[in-house]
Design a protein around this motif. Sequence first.
Motif, PDB file in Angstrom:
ATOM      1  N   GLN A  95       0.835  -1.198   0.000  1.00 18.20           N
ATOM      2  CA  GLN A  95       0.000   0.000   0.000  1.00 18.20           C
ATOM      3  C   GLN A  95       0.870   1.249   0.000  1.00 18.20           C
ATOM      4  O   GLN A  95       0.581   2.213  -0.714  1.00 18.20           O
ATOM      5  N   GLN A  96       1.939   1.219   0.775  1.00 15.67           N
ATOM      6  CA  GLN A  96       2.840   2.374   0.839  1.00 15.67           C
ATOM      7  C   GLN A  96       3.507   2.635  -0.513  1.00 15.67           C
ATOM      8  O   GLN A  96       3.568   3.774  -0.974  1.00 15.67           O
ATOM      9  N   GLU A  97       4.002   1.568  -1.164  1.00 15.80           N
ATOM     10  CA  GLU A  97       4.705   1.786  -2.423  1.00 15.80           C
ATOM     11  C   GLU A  97       3.745   2.210  -3.536  1.00 15.80           C
ATOM     12  O   GLU A  97       4.147   2.893  -4.470  1.00 15.80           O
ATOM     13  N   ARG A  98       2.484   1.847  -3.429  1.00 22.03           N
ATOM     14  CA  ARG A  98       1.497   2.245  -4.418  1.00 22.03           C
ATOM     15  C   ARG A  98       0.983   3.675  -4.189  1.00 22.03           C
ATOM     16  O   ARG A  98       0.497   4.312  -5.105  1.00 22.03           O
ATOM     17  N   ASN A  99       1.082   4.154  -2.980  1.00 27.68           N
ATOM     18  CA  ASN A  99       0.560   5.480  -2.649  1.00 27.68           C
ATOM     19  C   ASN A  99       1.584   6.597  -2.821  1.00 27.68           C
ATOM     20  O   ASN A  99       1.242   7.758  -2.643  1.00 27.68           O
ATOM     21  N   VAL A 100       2.815   6.244  -3.146  1.00 27.60           N
ATOM     22  CA  VAL A 100       3.876   7.242  -3.242  1.00 27.60           C
ATOM     23  C   VAL A 100       4.419   7.260  -4.668  1.00 27.60           C
ATOM     24  O   VAL A 100       4.613   6.216  -5.288  1.00 27.60           O
ATOM     25  N   LEU A 101       4.665   8.456  -5.152  1.00 26.46           N
ATOM     26  CA  LEU A 101       5.287   8.638  -6.458  1.00 26.46           C
ATOM     27  C   LEU A 101       6.626   9.329  -6.223  1.00 26.46           C
ATOM     28  O   LEU A 101       6.691  10.350  -5.539  1.00 26.46           O
ATOM     29  N   SER A 102       7.697   8.738  -6.755  1.00 22.11           N
ATOM     30  CA  SER A 102       9.015   9.355  -6.581  1.00 22.11           C
ATOM     31  C   SER A 102       9.759   9.367  -7.911  1.00 22.11           C
ATOM     32  O   SER A 102       9.388   8.671  -8.865  1.00 22.11           O
ATOM     33  N   SER A 103      10.829  10.128  -7.947  1.00 18.00           N
ATOM     34  CA  SER A 103      11.625  10.249  -9.170  1.00 18.00           C
ATOM     35  C   SER A 103      12.363   8.953  -9.513  1.00 18.00           C
ATOM     36  O   SER A 103      12.839   8.789 -10.631  1.00 18.00           O
ATOM     37  N   THR A 104      12.457   8.034  -8.579  1.00 15.15           N
ATOM     38  CA  THR A 104      13.152   6.766  -8.844  1.00 15.15           C
ATOM     39  C   THR A 104      12.195   5.657  -9.307  1.00 15.15           C
ATOM     40  O   THR A 104      12.655   4.575  -9.656  1.00 15.15           O
ATOM     41  N   ASP A 105      10.904   5.940  -9.305  1.00 12.46           N
ATOM     42  CA  ASP A 105       9.941   4.931  -9.759  1.00 12.46           C
ATOM     43  C   ASP A 105      10.178   4.596 -11.233  1.00 12.46           C
ATOM     44  O   ASP A 105      10.568   5.462 -12.022  1.00 12.46           O
ATOM     45  N   GLU A 106       9.910   3.351 -11.576  1.00 12.67           N
ATOM     46  CA  GLU A 106      10.030   2.917 -12.959  1.00 12.67           C
ATOM     47  C   GLU A 106       8.656   2.489 -13.450  1.00 12.67           C
ATOM     48  O   GLU A 106       7.851   1.945 -12.685  1.00 12.67           O
ATOM     49  N   PHE A 107       8.422   2.723 -14.747  1.00 17.30           N
ATOM     50  CA  PHE A 107       7.113   2.441 -15.322  1.00 17.30           C
ATOM     51  C   PHE A 107       7.258   1.632 -16.597  1.00 17.30           C
ATOM     52  O   PHE A 107       8.270   1.701 -17.286  1.00 17.30           O
ATOM     53  N   ASP A 108       6.203   0.887 -16.898  1.00 16.82           N
ATOM     54  CA  ASP A 108       6.107   0.115 -18.124  1.00 16.82           C
ATOM     55  C   ASP A 108       4.828   0.528 -18.841  1.00 16.82           C
ATOM     56  O   ASP A 108       3.950   1.157 -18.238  1.00 16.82           O
ATOM     57  N   PRO A 109       4.688   0.154 -20.116  1.00 12.58           N
ATOM     58  CA  PRO A 109       3.409   0.409 -20.784  1.00 12.58           C
ATOM     59  C   PRO A 109       2.271  -0.217 -19.970  1.00 12.58           C
ATOM     60  O   PRO A 109       2.448  -1.266 -19.344  1.00 12.58           O
ATOM     61  N   HIS A 110       1.121   0.421 -19.997  1.00 11.80           N
ATOM     62  CA  HIS A 110       0.014  -0.015 -19.141  1.00 11.80           C
ATOM     63  C   HIS A 110      -0.478  -1.422 -19.452  1.00 11.80           C
ATOM     64  O   HIS A 110      -0.854  -2.157 -18.554  1.00 11.80           O
ATOM     65  N   GLY A 111      -0.502  -1.821 -20.707  1.00 11.01           N
ATOM     66  CA  GLY A 111      -0.950  -3.165 -21.065  1.00 11.01           C
ATOM     67  C   GLY A 111      -2.439  -3.408 -20.881  1.00 11.01           C
ATOM     68  O   GLY A 111      -2.889  -4.564 -20.879  1.00 11.01           O
ATOM     69  N   LEU A 112      -3.211  -2.346 -20.726  1.00 15.32           N
ATOM     70  CA  LEU A 112      -4.658  -2.499 -20.535  1.00 15.32           C
ATOM     71  C   LEU A 112      -5.328  -2.840 -21.863  1.00 15.32           C
ATOM     72  O   LEU A 112      -4.892  -2.391 -22.930  1.00 15.32           O
ATOM     73  N   PRO A 113      -6.418  -3.601 -21.817  1.00 19.96           N
ATOM     74  CA  PRO A 113      -7.140  -3.908 -23.052  1.00 19.96           C
ATOM     75  C   PRO A 113      -7.765  -2.638 -23.648  1.00 19.96           C
ATOM     76  O   PRO A 113      -8.091  -1.687 -22.927  1.00 19.96           O
ATOM     77  N   ALA A 114      -7.950  -2.651 -24.959  1.00 20.13           N
ATOM     78  CA  ALA A 114      -8.485  -1.487 -25.668  1.00 20.13           C
ATOM     79  C   ALA A 114      -9.846  -1.067 -25.107  1.00 20.13           C
ATOM     80  O   ALA A 114     -10.131   0.132 -25.002  1.00 20.13           O
ATOM     81  N   ALA A 115     -10.669  -2.021 -24.723  1.00 20.55           N
ATOM     82  CA  ALA A 115     -11.991  -1.691 -24.190  1.00 20.55           C
ATOM     83  C   ALA A 115     -11.886  -0.906 -22.884  1.00 20.55           C
ATOM     84  O   ALA A 115     -12.679   0.013 -22.635  1.00 20.55           O
ATOM     85  N   GLU A 116     -10.896  -1.235 -22.069  1.00 19.54           N
ATOM     86  CA  GLU A 116     -10.698  -0.513 -20.806  1.00 19.54           C
ATOM     87  C   GLU A 116     -10.203   0.910 -21.072  1.00 19.54           C
ATOM     88  O   GLU A 116     -10.651   1.862 -20.424  1.00 19.54           O
ATOM     89  N   ILE A 117      -9.306   1.062 -22.026  1.00 21.34           N
ATOM     90  CA  ILE A 117      -8.820   2.397 -22.397  1.00 21.34           C
ATOM     91  C   ILE A 117      -9.980   3.232 -22.935  1.00 21.34           C
ATOM     92  O   ILE A 117     -10.129   4.404 -22.579  1.00 21.34           O
ATOM     93  N   GLU A 118     -10.806   2.632 -23.744  1.00 22.22           N
ATOM     94  CA  GLU A 118     -11.967   3.348 -24.292  1.00 22.22           C
ATOM     95  C   GLU A 118     -12.906   3.802 -23.173  1.00 22.22           C
ATOM     96  O   GLU A 118     -13.429   4.916 -23.202  1.00 22.22           O
ATOM     97  N   ARG A 119     -13.102   2.972 -22.182  1.00 27.71           N
ATOM     98  CA  ARG A 119     -13.950   3.331 -21.043  1.00 27.71           C
ATOM     99  C   ARG A 119     -13.364   4.533 -20.290  1.00 27.71           C
ATOM    100  O   ARG A 119     -14.076   5.457 -19.920  1.00 27.71           O
ATOM    101  N   ILE A 120     -12.058   4.530 -20.113  1.00 30.12           N
ATOM    102  CA  ILE A 120     -11.384   5.650 -19.435  1.00 30.12           C
ATOM    103  C   ILE A 120     -11.517   6.919 -20.268  1.00 30.12           C
ATOM    104  O   ILE A 120     -11.839   7.991 -19.746  1.00 30.12           O
TER     105      ILE A 120
END
Length: 159
Positions: A95-120
């Motif tokens: 929970q702590q690591e998900r609630n904090v954003l820092s400059s050292t965080d690494e990210f990947d493409p979201h990988g969400l299905p197209a239908a979910e992106i369309e909903r957003i």
Amino acid sequence: QVQSIDAALARAEEALGVQPEHAGAHYFKGRVLVNEKFDDAGVPHLERAMEADPDAIEPGCQILHHHFASTNRHDRAEHYLKLYDDYQIKLTRAQQERNVLSSTDEFDPHGLPAAEIERIVQSLAAIKPVLRVWIARKRVTYFPQKPAYMMVIELRYPW
């Protein structure tokens, strides 16, 4: 009741025949074997469910702790109590690591299905100042099978 238990076990076996790693089917089969048949054969199924899905850890540990404590195998019962305690620590850290954003965080493409992106997109389209949106999947240490997404929204305000 014995017939309904056997029927439930048969359904779990069918599900596992189609999807051998299905955490829910392993959990169900293990729970029925341990709670209804008092059979240790359910233990590996509950353990597999807990390995595959962190959401199964708390109820799985409760079932197994009770099972082993009620059969006077306190060393095994204690193991599941410790596993549960360790899970609670990891859950807090997750929970702590998900609630904090820092400059050292690494990210990947979201990988969400197209239908979910369309909903957003549809949800955000109704908000007039939204100009652009970026979504990425945050790399996490705790429970990486439970994705954490970051959304950045650029707003347009007339000055």
